[in-house]
Scaffold this motif. Structure first.
Motif, mmCIF file in Angstrom:
data_model
loop_
_atom_site.group_PDB
_atom_site.id
_atom_site.type_symbol
_atom_site.label_atom_id
_atom_site.label_comp_id
_atom_site.label_asym_id
_atom_site.label_seq_id
_atom_site.Cartn_x
_atom_site.Cartn_y
_atom_site.Cartn_z
ATOM 1 N N GLN A 60 3.958 62.139 7.478
ATOM 2 C CA GLN A 60 3.833 60.876 8.195
ATOM 3 C C GLN A 60 2.822 59.978 7.485
ATOM 4 O O GLN A 60 1.858 60.447 6.872
ATOM 5 C CB GLN A 60 3.412 61.126 9.650
ATOM 6 C CG GLN A 60 4.582 61.605 10.516
ATOM 7 C CD GLN A 60 4.179 61.862 11.950
ATOM 8 O OE1 GLN A 60 3.546 62.881 12.218
ATOM 9 N NE2 GLN A 60 4.543 60.964 12.861
ATOM 10 N N ALA A 61 3.074 58.688 7.561
ATOM 11 C CA ALA A 61 2.202 57.717 6.908
ATOM 12 C C ALA A 61 0.821 57.703 7.558
ATOM 13 O O ALA A 61 0.657 58.071 8.718
ATOM 14 C CB ALA A 61 2.829 56.334 6.982
ATOM 15 N N THR A 62 -0.164 57.243 6.784
ATOM 16 C CA THR A 62 -1.529 57.081 7.288
ATOM 17 C C THR A 62 -1.959 55.632 7.060
ATOM 18 O O THR A 62 -1.230 54.830 6.464
ATOM 19 C CB THR A 62 -2.497 58.016 6.554
ATOM 20 O OG1 THR A 62 -2.634 57.571 5.193
ATOM 21 C CG2 THR A 62 -1.988 59.458 6.576
ATOM 22 N N LYS A 63 -3.161 55.311 7.502
ATOM 23 C CA LYS A 63 -3.688 53.963 7.335
ATOM 24 C C LYS A 63 -3.795 53.573 5.864
ATOM 25 O O LYS A 63 -3.804 52.384 5.536
ATOM 26 C CB LYS A 63 -5.063 53.845 7.992
ATOM 27 C CG LYS A 63 -5.051 53.954 9.510
ATOM 28 C CD LYS A 63 -6.458 53.826 10.076
ATOM 29 C CE LYS A 63 -6.457 53.926 11.595
ATOM 30 N NZ LYS A 63 -7.828 53.813 12.163
ATOM 31 N N GLU A 64 -3.887 54.565 4.993
ATOM 32 C CA GLU A 64 -4.041 54.278 3.567
ATOM 33 C C GLU A 64 -2.718 53.878 2.905
ATOM 34 O O GLU A 64 -2.703 53.330 1.804
ATOM 35 C CB GLU A 64 -4.609 55.499 2.840
ATOM 36 C CG GLU A 64 -6.098 55.726 3.074
ATOM 37 C CD GLU A 64 -6.412 56.127 4.502
ATOM 38 O OE1 GLU A 64 -5.669 56.961 5.065
ATOM 39 O OE2 GLU A 64 -7.385 55.586 5.065
ATOM 40 N N ASP A 65 -1.602 54.144 3.556
ATOM 41 C CA ASP A 65 -0.292 53.805 2.990
ATOM 42 C C ASP A 65 0.066 52.353 3.306
ATOM 43 O O ASP A 65 -0.263 51.844 4.390
ATOM 44 C CB ASP A 65 0.791 54.723 3.560
ATOM 45 C CG ASP A 65 0.565 56.173 3.205
ATOM 46 O OD1 ASP A 65 0.383 56.469 2.012
ATOM 47 O OD2 ASP A 65 0.553 57.023 4.130
ATOM 48 N N LEU A 66 0.745 51.700 2.371
ATOM 49 C CA LEU A 66 1.180 50.318 2.563
ATOM 50 C C LEU A 66 2.696 50.260 2.594
ATOM 51 O O LEU A 66 3.367 50.610 1.615
ATOM 52 C CB LEU A 66 0.648 49.433 1.423
ATOM 53 C CG LEU A 66 -0.871 49.360 1.264
ATOM 54 C CD1 LEU A 66 -1.225 48.483 0.062
ATOM 55 C CD2 LEU A 66 -1.523 48.824 2.532
ATOM 56 N N LEU A 67 3.235 49.816 3.719
ATOM 57 C CA LEU A 67 4.682 49.635 3.855
ATOM 58 C C LEU A 67 5.032 48.214 3.438
ATOM 59 O O LEU A 67 4.390 47.259 3.893
ATOM 60 C CB LEU A 67 5.126 49.884 5.301
ATOM 61 C CG LEU A 67 5.335 51.340 5.727
ATOM 62 C CD1 LEU A 67 4.036 52.133 5.655
ATOM 63 C CD2 LEU A 67 5.923 51.406 7.132
ATOM 64 N N ILE A 68 6.020 48.065 2.551
ATOM 65 C CA ILE A 68 6.350 46.733 2.079
ATOM 66 C C ILE A 68 7.109 45.960 3.158
ATOM 67 O O ILE A 68 7.797 46.545 4.002
ATOM 68 C CB ILE A 68 7.127 46.764 0.752
ATOM 69 C CG1 ILE A 68 8.520 47.362 0.927
ATOM 70 C CG2 ILE A 68 6.355 47.542 -0.302
ATOM 71 C CD1 ILE A 68 9.364 47.239 -0.324
ATOM 72 N N LEU A 69 6.977 44.648 3.122
ATOM 73 C CA LEU A 69 7.443 43.780 4.196
ATOM 74 C C LEU A 69 8.915 43.973 4.578
ATOM 75 O O LEU A 69 9.237 44.005 5.771
ATOM 76 C CB LEU A 69 7.180 42.317 3.823
ATOM 77 C CG LEU A 69 7.422 41.266 4.904
ATOM 78 C CD1 LEU A 69 6.561 41.550 6.133
ATOM 79 C CD2 LEU A 69 7.113 39.871 4.358
ATOM 80 N N PRO A 70 9.847 44.112 3.628
ATOM 81 C CA PRO A 70 11.258 44.263 4.025
ATOM 82 C C PRO A 70 11.547 45.486 4.876
ATOM 83 O O PRO A 70 12.573 45.527 5.572
ATOM 84 C CB PRO A 70 11.985 44.351 2.675
ATOM 85 C CG PRO A 70 11.097 43.637 1.713
ATOM 86 C CD PRO A 70 9.706 43.976 2.167
ATOM 87 N N SER A 71 10.662 46.479 4.861
ATOM 88 C CA SER A 71 10.908 47.680 5.670
ATOM 89 C C SER A 71 10.897 47.372 7.156
ATOM 90 O O SER A 71 11.483 48.106 7.961
ATOM 91 C CB SER A 71 9.871 48.755 5.352
ATOM 92 O OG SER A 71 8.577 48.365 5.791
ATOM 93 N N SER A 72 10.252 46.263 7.543
ATOM 94 C CA SER A 72 10.179 45.917 8.965
ATOM 95 C C SER A 72 11.547 45.598 9.551
ATOM 96 O O SER A 72 11.737 45.663 10.759
ATOM 97 C CB SER A 72 9.252 44.717 9.170
ATOM 98 O OG SER A 72 9.782 43.556 8.548
ATOM 99 N N SER A 73 12.500 45.279 8.689
ATOM 100 C CA SER A 73 13.825 44.880 9.180
ATOM 101 C C SER A 73 14.693 46.059 9.600
ATOM 102 O O SER A 73 15.696 45.868 10.288
ATOM 103 C CB SER A 73 14.560 44.066 8.103
ATOM 104 O OG SER A 73 14.839 44.876 6.970
ATOM 105 N N PHE A 74 14.315 47.283 9.196
ATOM 106 C CA PHE A 74 15.190 48.417 9.543
ATOM 107 C C PHE A 74 14.465 49.632 10.122
ATOM 108 O O PHE A 74 15.108 50.562 10.606
ATOM 109 C CB PHE A 74 16.005 48.846 8.315
ATOM 110 C CG PHE A 74 15.184 49.401 7.189
ATOM 111 C CD1 PHE A 74 14.814 50.735 7.160
ATOM 112 C CD2 PHE A 74 14.779 48.582 6.144
ATOM 113 C CE1 PHE A 74 14.060 51.243 6.128
ATOM 114 C CE2 PHE A 74 14.026 49.085 5.100
ATOM 115 C CZ PHE A 74 13.670 50.428 5.088
#
Length: 488
Positions: free
Chosen positions: A339-353
């Motif tokens: 699972q992701a942590t605060k240190e990981d950065l999710l790129i903006l397009p991931s919010s769409s799915f």
């Protein structure tokens, strides 16, 4: 994903009066200051770079954005001190996007849609303009052009002959934006600049040498430019531009991992009730049990086992990701999940799915039962790769500044200020949050018109200091934060 939106506008008024009395009732007058260029010569100004020079904003290149491009703003001030005509390869309209042979290869611009219904689910946010691009790559425009900012260009691309060959666009060997404005099919960006015998230049290049890697989540489909290649390319560009005595400005490369494209999507955007969490945990029971077994065999440490264990609970939850840095346990039938942590950065397009079903299968949920691939996430090691490369590139840029006695804009430092609480631009605040921060446009990468104006003022300040000019600054109020949906 709900993005908290709030205008942060600092307003103040200053009122002053000056009363003068004299026996003859006369008033004093002041002479208008004469604008001078100092030791700089702005008669032929060329701008080289990537999308940041072109005026790219809201995910596209379009007329209004080009009018507010950083070089165009600068040229307007240069004109007050002897600057000559400044031409740009203007697109057809304010739709944005681009076509090749009638096929869309670049999407229309983004605009901000404000949902009139305040109740959830409120759908306010960036949307792609519902229109068809009309700017065609093969419909060439005639230069020469002073603004040679090419969206998508890396450092070495500016030296490449044929980078503007229309026939190479479809195969990725040429750039569509340069193809429509290049002087010939075998021209280079630098060559098209030098043929104009520039007396002054700006060069802001290198962002894409790391940005491509970041936008792909560090999956190596778009590798960071090798430092040797970058050094050769950057040195060649500066040597060419200064060969005949032109002066100019170089810009550093900001830490791109702090821009909204990488900081807007939280690591834990998945809401879940207790019953659903229990069901999902059952699905990961075998995986978690397998981790305990391989730890017992000494294949991983207790620390890694804990980091890889997947547990959902009632409330908001971190997404599940693929992390290629994890120990390879394929021999035990275990994938590289955590699972992701605060240190990981999710790129903006991931919010769409994130949170949506794959192929309408309710058991296959993106970010939950279907982990996010590497291309959607920047893990710590990938962020470090970006930081290391950016530091190396900036050392090359600063070396070129010192060796050639040029002006320097520390764009990296400016972005750091914006990210650390924001800066004041006239009566306005510019911050780094998406949409209403004011500094970044809706694509989360490129500045707003007001952001470009702020960068222009910082450039003017260093020019005034370095070359003894007294160019006036521009006003924030003259540059918008948004371009409306109806802008055509």
């Amino acid at each position: 994903m709900n993005i908290q939106t709030k205008w942060i506008i600092a307003l103040f008024a200053v009122c002053c009066s000056l009363a003068c009395e004299s026996d003859d009732d006369t008033s004093e007058s002041t002479e208008k200051e004469i604008i001078v260029s100092g030791t700089a010569d702005f008669s032929t100004y060329v701008a080289l770079g990537n999308s940041l020079a072109a005026g790219y904003t809201d995910g596209a290149l379009f007329k209004a954005g080009q009018d507010h491009s950083l070089p165009n703003i600068l040229s307007g001030q240069f004109a007050l001190a002897g600057g000559g005509k400044f031409t740009q390869p203007i697109t057809n309209d304010n739709i944005g996007g681009i076509t090749l042979g009638g096929n869309i290869i670049g999407s229309p611009r983004l605009y901000f849609y404000s949902d009139p219904n305040p109740e959830p689910p409120n759908e306010s946010g960036p949307r792609v303009l519902d229109a068809i691009p009309t700017t065609e790559v093969s419909t060439l425009v005639t230069g020469p052009f002073n603004n040679l900012g090419v969206p998508g260009a890396k450092s070495y691309h500016l030296l490449a002959e044929g980078y503007g060959n229309v026939s190479g666009v479809a195969t990725g060997q040429a750039n569509p934006y340069f193809a429509r404005m290049a002087s010939s099919s075998n021209a280079s960006v630098l060559g098209d600049a030098l043929v104009q015998n520039p007396t002054f230049f700006t060069l802001w290049i290198g962002n894409n040498d790391v940005l491509g890697y970041a936008l792909s989540g560090g999956d190596d489909s778009d590798a960071i430019t090798d430092i040797t290649l970058f050094t050769q390319a950057y040195t060649g560009l500066v040597n060419g531009l200064t060969e005949n005595g032109a002066s100019g400005v170089l810009y550093s490369i900001p830490n791109i991992t702090t821009i909204p494209h990488f900081t807007t999507v939280p690591y834990n955007p998945v809401p879940m009730d207790e019953a659903t969490a229990t069901q999902v945990n059952q699905g990961y029971a075998n995986y978690n049990g397998g981790l305990i077994q391989v730890e017992g065999l000494g294949a991983i440490s207790a620390e890694e086992r804990v980091a890889r264990t997947i547990v959902f609970k009632e409330g908001t939850n971190a997404v599940v990701i693929v992390d290629e840095d994890l120990t390879d346990l394929s021999a035990y039938g275990l994938p590289k999940y955590r699972q992701a942590t605060k240190e990981d950065l999710l790129i903006l397009p991931s919010s769409s799915f994130i949170g949506t079903a794959v192929d309408n299968d309710p058991t296959m949920i993106n970010g939950v039962s279907v982990p996010l691939e590497d291309k959607w996430v920047l893990v710590a090691s990938e962020q470090q790769n970006i930081a290391d490369a950016t530091m190396q590139f900036n050392a090359v840029i600063k070396g070129a500044v010192d060796q050639n006695d040029l002006a320097f804009v520390d764009a990296a430092g400016l972005l750091e200020e914006i990210d650390n609480g924001g800066i004041t631009f006239d009566n306005f605040e510019l911050q780094s949050n998406l949409v209403f921060g004011g500094a970044f446009s809706l694509d989360g990468v490129h500045p707003t018109a007001r952001g470009y104006a702020y960068l222009a003022n910082k450039t003017l300040e260093v020019i005034n200091t370095k070359y003894g000019a007294n160019l006036p600054l521009v006003k924030a109020v003259d540059y918008p934060l948004f371009y409306s949906e109806k802008l055509r």
